[in-house]
Design an enzyme around this catalytic site. Sequence first.
Site, PDB file in Angstrom:
ATOM      1  N   SER A   1       1.263  -1.576   0.039  1.00  0.00           N
ATOM      2  CA  SER A   1      -0.440   0.652  -0.237  1.00  0.00           C
ATOM      3  C   SER A   1       1.147   1.108  -0.448  1.00  0.00           C
ATOM      4  O   SER A   1       1.957   0.666   0.501  1.00  0.00           O
ATOM      5  CB  SER A   1      -1.164  -0.106   1.108  1.00  0.00           C
ATOM      6  OG  SER A   1      -2.064  -1.237   1.645  1.00  0.00           O
TER       7      SER A   1
ATOM      8  N   GLU B   1       3.400   0.227  -5.174  1.00  0.00           N
ATOM      9  CA  GLU B   1       3.467  -0.053  -6.595  1.00  0.00           C
ATOM     10  C   GLU B   1       3.046   0.905  -7.196  1.00  0.00           C
ATOM     11  O   GLU B   1       2.852   2.097  -6.775  1.00  0.00           O
ATOM     12  CB  GLU B   1       2.185  -0.692  -6.599  1.00  0.00           C
ATOM     13  CG  GLU B   1       1.549  -1.293  -7.536  1.00  0.00           C
ATOM     14  CD  GLU B   1       2.734  -2.531  -8.213  1.00  0.00           C
ATOM     15  OE1 GLU B   1       3.274  -3.195  -7.401  1.00  0.00           O
ATOM     16  OE2 GLU B   1       3.006  -1.782  -9.448  1.00  0.00           O
ATOM     17  N   PHE B   2       4.176   0.833  -8.199  1.00  0.00           N
ATOM     18  CA  PHE B   2       3.742   1.852  -9.359  1.00  0.00           C
ATOM     19  C   PHE B   2       3.170   1.704 -10.712  1.00  0.00           C
ATOM     20  O   PHE B   2       3.284   2.128 -11.674  1.00  0.00           O
ATOM     21  CB  PHE B   2       5.611   2.676  -9.847  1.00  0.00           C
ATOM     22  CG  PHE B   2       6.330   2.753  -8.797  1.00  0.00           C
ATOM     23  CD1 PHE B   2       5.800   3.619  -7.844  1.00  0.00           C
ATOM     24  CD2 PHE B   2       7.221   2.093  -8.517  1.00  0.00           C
ATOM     25  CE1 PHE B   2       6.214   4.464  -7.257  1.00  0.00           C
ATOM     26  CE2 PHE B   2       7.786   2.462  -6.794  1.00  0.00           C
ATOM     27  CZ  PHE B   2       7.264   4.032  -6.778  1.00  0.00           C
TER      28      PHE B   2
ATOM     29  N   LYS C   1       7.266   6.949  -2.893  1.00  0.00           N
ATOM     30  CA  LYS C   1       5.621   6.663  -3.829  1.00  0.00           C
ATOM     31  C   LYS C   1       5.149   8.546  -3.735  1.00  0.00           C
ATOM     32  O   LYS C   1       5.131   8.017  -4.788  1.00  0.00           O
ATOM     33  CB  LYS C   1       5.081   5.472  -3.107  1.00  0.00           C
ATOM     34  CG  LYS C   1       3.723   4.779  -3.444  1.00  0.00           C
ATOM     35  CD  LYS C   1       3.695   4.732  -5.023  1.00  0.00           C
ATOM     36  CE  LYS C   1       2.507   4.835  -5.466  1.00  0.00           C
ATOM     37  NZ  LYS C   1       2.114   4.869  -6.739  1.00  0.00           N
TER      38      LYS C   1
ATOM     39  N   CYS D   1      -5.462   7.631  -6.356  1.00  0.00           N
ATOM     40  CA  CYS D   1      -4.655   8.139  -5.440  1.00  0.00           C
ATOM     41  C   CYS D   1      -3.835   9.687  -6.132  1.00  0.00           C
ATOM     42  O   CYS D   1      -3.160   9.908  -4.783  1.00  0.00           O
ATOM     43  CB  CYS D   1      -3.003   6.806  -6.850  1.00  0.00           C
ATOM     44  SG  CYS D   1      -3.789   5.359  -5.993  1.00  0.00           S
ATOM     45  N   PHE D   2      -3.800   9.373  -6.891  1.00  0.00           N
ATOM     46  CA  PHE D   2      -2.714  11.071  -6.775  1.00  0.00           C
ATOM     47  C   PHE D   2      -3.614  12.182  -5.827  1.00  0.00           C
ATOM     48  O   PHE D   2      -2.547  12.199  -4.911  1.00  0.00           O
ATOM     49  CB  PHE D   2      -3.370  11.393  -8.263  1.00  0.00           C
ATOM     50  CG  PHE D   2      -2.847  10.634  -9.190  1.00  0.00           C
ATOM     51  CD1 PHE D   2      -1.194  10.228  -9.422  1.00  0.00           C
ATOM     52  CD2 PHE D   2      -2.285  11.830 -11.066  1.00  0.00           C
ATOM     53  CE1 PHE D   2      -0.955  10.138 -10.143  1.00  0.00           C
ATOM     54  CE2 PHE D   2      -2.160  10.892 -11.917  1.00  0.00           C
ATOM     55  CZ  PHE D   2      -1.002  10.153 -11.642  1.00  0.00           C
TER      56      PHE D   2
END
Length: 457
Positions: A130, A160-161, A219, A275-276
């Site tokens: 996460s 994770e990308f 991240k 996400c952003f």
Amino acid sequence: MKPSLSICCLGAGYVGGPTMAMIAAKCPDIRVTVTDPNEARIAAWNSDTLPVYEPGLQEVVESARDKNLFFSTDIKGAIKEADIIFVSVGTPTKHYGKGAGRAADLKYIESAARMIAEVAEGPKIVVEKSTLPVRTASALLTILRSNSTKATFQVLSNPEFLAEGTAIEDLENPDRVLIGGEQTPEGLAAIEKVVAIYSRWVPREKILTTNLWSSELSKLVANAFLAQRISSINSISALCEATEADVDEVARAIGHDSRIGPKFLKASVGYGGSCFQKDILNLSYLCEHFGLPEVAAYWESVVKINDWQKSRFASRIITDLFNTVSGKHIGILGFAFKKDTNDTRETAAIAVCRDLLAEGAKVYVYDPQVSEEQIRADVLGKKENENLIVVKTALEACNGAHGVAVLTEWDEFKSLDFQKIYDGMLKPAFLFDGRNILPHAKLKDLGFRVFAIGKSF
Ligand SMILES: NC(=O)c1ccc[n+]([C@@H]2O[C@H](COP(=O)([O-])OP(=O)(O)OC[C@H]3O[C@@H](n4cnc5c(N)ncnc54)[C@H](O)[C@@H]3O)[C@@H](O)[C@H]2O)c1
């Protein structure tokens, strides 16, 4: 074949499912169990209709499922059996108490850690998959080590990308894999164990190892930089509209500068996705927490421009339609936050639909992958509004419309029968291209009045 290693993952969402499926497909000797308390989600992972739409995902899952890839609600059983436990639970923006609206809500992470501490026995590597605030690993370690007598733990950060819509491609051939851990002999050994998994298919030079805090922070920073590029070009799109510059030409011109590069310079109605926004707000909150209000304000402005871009697009629709959309039919093409995904979290379409409904418009929405229930829940929550109508084809959304807006860049929208659409619309027929994907010159020739981001036709 007896597995060489057992891994499990807590969280069978957009990240847990695809990432673990890829590991299982690449490492047939590793037993991979993906767990989630959500029974419907696990049942869907075990069916022909996966809960996540991603090109290529079905094939990867089917290549390993029930051989060395398992989906299960038995979280405790999977933890017991696993040598390595990936934690891929959600980390949404907190909506209550201290930090509400900005900080990450860590309740799922904490309860996952407590469950691991309760049932784990022997040496375990716990991997943060996460996206987490920097220094969360320290809290995790404290929870794990002070609640367990039967296990020893190493905590790693392996953010994770992947990008939704290209998740399989990204997992198969990542720009990099990042693994952070304690810089002790035990921490370095744990890092090497996870490096050994990825190095089955990822070139070693693309696997970066760092300390825990750099990995956790990288991240958040990666997402902040990506979103910042979009907000930067979106801010310039408004200036282009005012000055007859063309934002796509400006993007091409600056993107040729090798110091800038061409990616993430596509102006649009605004970025979305799970996400952003949450990661920037979290980054900004962290900066404030560490006594850096100027840095916090800098990053928060990236989110502010994005909100402004969404509302400016809806306002433009209203202004062009003679300052009122009350009772007017507006067709919305696309609801997902980007093409090739069914994910709608923070999609710009939610804000645009709400603004239009607030002005009394009848909003007809079509998306090829998002269900009616999802669209209604996203726009209306638990309320009802008969002015929101979800339809099954693009043509239905456009037929009888005063204006049509493209909000997701689905490929099918590029080749619609625009003559037919034009014929079926009220005149003047307005088209608002929130993704700059339509053939604008052709549309104008057909008679449409076209608005596109960062253009001044
Ligand atoms: N979606 C993306 O594109 C993306 C990309 C990179 C990183 N991330 C990050 O990955 C994390 C997960 O994101 P997602 O999009 O997969 O979220 P998601 O909401 O799709 O999935 C999370 C899942 O975790 C489950 N869960 C909650 N508590 C659990 C527990 N104790 N044990 C087992 N399962 C539990 C939930 O039921 C849910 O199904 C987030 O931190 C996110 O920021 C997401």
